[in-house]
Design an enzyme around this catalytic site. Sequence first.
Site, mmCIF file in Angstrom:
data_model
loop_
_atom_site.group_PDB
_atom_site.id
_atom_site.type_symbol
_atom_site.label_atom_id
_atom_site.label_comp_id
_atom_site.label_asym_id
_atom_site.label_seq_id
_atom_site.Cartn_x
_atom_site.Cartn_y
_atom_site.Cartn_z
ATOM 1 N N GLN A 29 0.825 -1.215 0.000
ATOM 2 C CA GLN A 29 0.000 0.000 0.000
ATOM 3 C C GLN A 29 0.861 1.268 0.000
ATOM 4 O OE1 GLN A 29 -3.116 0.669 -0.501
ATOM 5 N NE2 GLN A 29 -3.777 -1.445 -0.697
ATOM 6 N N SER A 30 1.994 1.198 -0.666
ATOM 7 C CA SER A 30 2.906 2.351 -0.688
ATOM 8 C C SER A 30 2.286 3.577 -1.372
ATOM 9 C CB SER A 30 4.181 1.933 -1.428
ATOM 10 O OG SER A 30 4.959 3.056 -1.730
#
Length: 341
Positions: A83-84
């Site tokens: 989920q960068s």
Amino acid sequence: MAKALDEFPHLPLAHLPTPLAEMRHLRDELRARGARNVPRLFIKRDDCTGLATGGNKTRKLEYLLGEALEEGCDTIVTTGALQSNHARQTAAAAAVAGLSCILVLFDTVPYKAAAYRRSGNLLLDRILGAEVRVEDADADAVKIFGALFEEIKAKGGKPYFVPVGGSSATGSLGYANAYLELADQLDALGLDQSVLVHASSSGGTQAGLVAGAQLRGAGPAIAGINVYRKDNAAMAESIHALASKTAALLETPSPAQGSIDLDGEFLGEAYGLPTQEMKDAVELVARMEGVLLDPVYTGKGMAGFIRQIMAGKYAQKEAAVFLHTGGSSGLFAYEEEFTAG
Ligand SMILES: Cc1ncc(COP(=O)(O)O)c(C=O)c1O
């Protein structure tokens, strides 16, 4: 004479300057809860940098992609967790620059909700046209990137590697620039006793801010909230090292040893795992100010900001500014944390 920021290769990507807004309702609420000597509270809206839902990486990517273009690279490669936010902004920046983008995302966060694996930033990476490769948490990164660079070169391409979080000295120039911008905004309001509080992870934001303070010589104090590493002292040391490298690029003196202010009380169990204080902070700021934070960085950062204000840490200041570094698209990956009741 220090080197000016506009002497570095630079690709304009962000809507600047970002707004500095006062949080009057949050201040009233904290006073109603018993806080004393609360300075004026502000929020610096770097979630409004404008690139595919915004965030702090956009400022770093202006310098990183400027360098990539100057070197004639055609494929941007970067990395992060599933989920960068950094990966999402890199995908968008590559699209703007007309370059290919490959995201190598490591499945490192032990958060098991179904939405985490398909929604939020991961969904946006794909919409933005990046090639997404997911790797196990314990995969051999050196081997993976070695093979990937060979693959790109074999097809006649030229890769440019952006380190995790965009946190190299070049990327951190974006936050030296942000420091100058904020200090000017505070000056214009006549506020010269102030502090800037923000979430710190790969460290490039804090390092750049500290280098910016070295460059300017006067302006707000900088206080990071660690949302990443258990070893707070080691993280502060690596931020100091990166701040020194950034200062060297700018031909300005290094910050003093031991001068990095980093609070290690708000990480919780691990990076990317929710805390109750994070959830409370996300909901409070949404309901008081209509501002959406995120579950991994700014929610924990704001939890720290609030607890520090309640404890009177900034009672001597005229203003305490929270730097909103973005990430609200991550809320959708953590929807289960906010849908109960
Ligand atoms: C929303 C958000 N806030 C804060 C940070 C921390 O910035 P840095 O990695 O430069 O410490 C990040 C990094 O990914 C982020 O995505």
